[in-house]
Design an enzyme around this catalytic site. Structure first.
Site: not given
Ligand SMILES: CC(=O)CC(=O)SCCNC(=O)CCNC(=O)[C@H](O)C(C)(C)COP(=O)(O)OP(=O)(O)OC[C@H]1O[C@@H](n2cnc3c(N)ncnc32)[C@H](O)[C@@H]1OP(=O)(O)O
Ligand SMILES: NC(=O)C1=CN([C@@H]2O[C@H](COP(=O)(O)OP(=O)(O)OC[C@H]3O[C@@H](n4cnc5c(N)ncnc54)[C@H](OP(=O)(O)O)[C@@H]3O)[C@@H](O)[C@H]2O)C=CC1
Length: 293
Positions: A154, A121, A142, A192
């Site tokens: 991602e 992450s 991701h 994130n």
């Protein structure tokens, strides 16, 4: 140019690992799901079956699709079972040391042309790549949680990732029916970098007594149309994962605006990790979630 991917290894069978195995098997890939714990593997397979069954009930897939997807997944407690995988996706806990150890061990059994990916992450892809014997064949893939329901993945290249690896990862994600957003390799990437400071701020809002759990979640659900309140979402992601991501942001960007809220630290120290430990900002042990503050 892309490499043919037929067999995918998934390391770590927690909520992300089982989601990735689910969507990969449904898309026709053979999957080997690995974990250090046999019990974890059993419960991951039961979760996958439950989620596939829900998709059958909703007529999103057929009963044959469910059976075939389950048949394509094998589980293994040893990394040796990943030896003939074309792509391996690591999705163990968000701790750099754990991931580095896994890469060191798995690279020793993989064929030289296999691509290695992390579902991290937040952690530097370049740094993780440097712990492998193949930085040019290493990439961040991701996924978002819950994997079967979220459209985005991602893709993050490390400094050494070659075009073949990137193109193969992109084609793999497209085969899963998901959209790609390409992020540069900076702490916590795109989603994130934006989402976790918002969650951390919600925890500060709770810590400073601006609102209680119920008020904060209702405010963001009804006032900003978020599908989940930020505290409910933190519990869903896992408070240990949220804290690790904030620590990577804080250390990696050296800016006090990313300081993890002390209340988040306290919950993690208590072992109150959210849904996965049955207690976090809500207590999930009863019929319905009860706020813990
Ligand atoms: C931390 C990181 O590194 C990055 C991240 O992932 S950050 C987290 C990103 N995720 C989010 O922000 C999720 C926010 N929440 C949501 O979008 C929604 O609440 C939700 C999709 C989870 C559930 O939506 P809902 O409308 O309440 O539930 P529901 O209608 O039952 O489910 C919607 C779909 O999700 C699926 N789903 C829901 N929960 C699921 C779960 N735990 N596992 C697998 N699938 C699930 C359902 O099967 C359903 O699929 P279909 O559309 O194919 O039928
Ligand atoms: N939660 C989320 O919303 C998202 C998480 N991620 C990332 O995905 C990764 C996994 O997160 P998540 O699935 O939530 O975490 P979980 O805690 O649900 O699962 C992690 C799993 O990895 C297992 N594990 C630990 N060490 C090893 C090891 N050495 N080898 C194999 N398996 C191991 C754990 O076993 P045990 O419990 O027995 O230790 C557990 O089953 C993290 O990097 C996280 O940052 C990415 C996107 C979203």
């Amino acid at each position: 140019m892309t490499v043919a991917i037929k067999k995918v290894g998934v390391i770590g069978s927690g909520q992300m690992g089982n989601g990735i195995a689910h969507v990969a098997a449904l898309a026709g890939f053979d999957v080997v799901l690995n974990d250090v714990s046999g019990d974890r593997l059993k419960s991951a397979l039961a979760t996958i079956n439950g989620n596939l069954t829900r998709q059958v009930a909703k007529k999103a897939i057929s009963e044959t699709d469910r059976k075939q997807a389950l048949d394509r997944i094998t589980s293994a407690e040893s990394l040796d079972a990943l030896a003939d995988c074309d792509l391996v996706i690591e999705t163990a806990i968000e701790k750099e040391e754990t991931k580095r150890k896994i890469f060191h061990e798995v690279c020793a059994v993989l064929k030289p042309e296999a691509i290695v990916a992390t579902n991290s992450s937040s952690i530097s892809i370049t740094r993780l790549a440097a712990s492998t014997d193949r930085p040019e064949k290493f990439i961040g893939i991701h996924f978002m949680n819950p994997v079967p329901a979220m459209e985005l993945v991602e893709l993050i290249r490390g400094i050494a990732t070659d075009d073949m690896t990137f193109d193969t990862a992109k084609a793999f994600v497209a085969k899963l029916g998901k959209q790609v957003a390409v992020s540069e390799d900076f702490p916590a990437f795109i989603v994130n970098r934006i989402l976790l400071p918002m969650i951390n701020e919600a925890i500060y809002t709770l810590y400073e007594g601006v609102g209680n759990v119920e008020a904060i979640d209702a405010a963001m659900k009804l006032g900003a149309h978020h599908p989940m309140g930020p505290l409910e979402l933190a519990d869903f992601i896992g408070l240990d994962t949220c804290l690790s991501i904030m620590q990577v942001l804080h250390e990696g960007l050296a800016d006090s605006k990313y300081r993890p809220c002390p209340l988040l630290v306290k919950y993690v120290e208590a072992g109150w990790l959210g849904r996965k430990s049955q207690r976090g900002f809500y207590d999930y042990r009863g019929d319905k979630p009860i706020p813990t503050r």
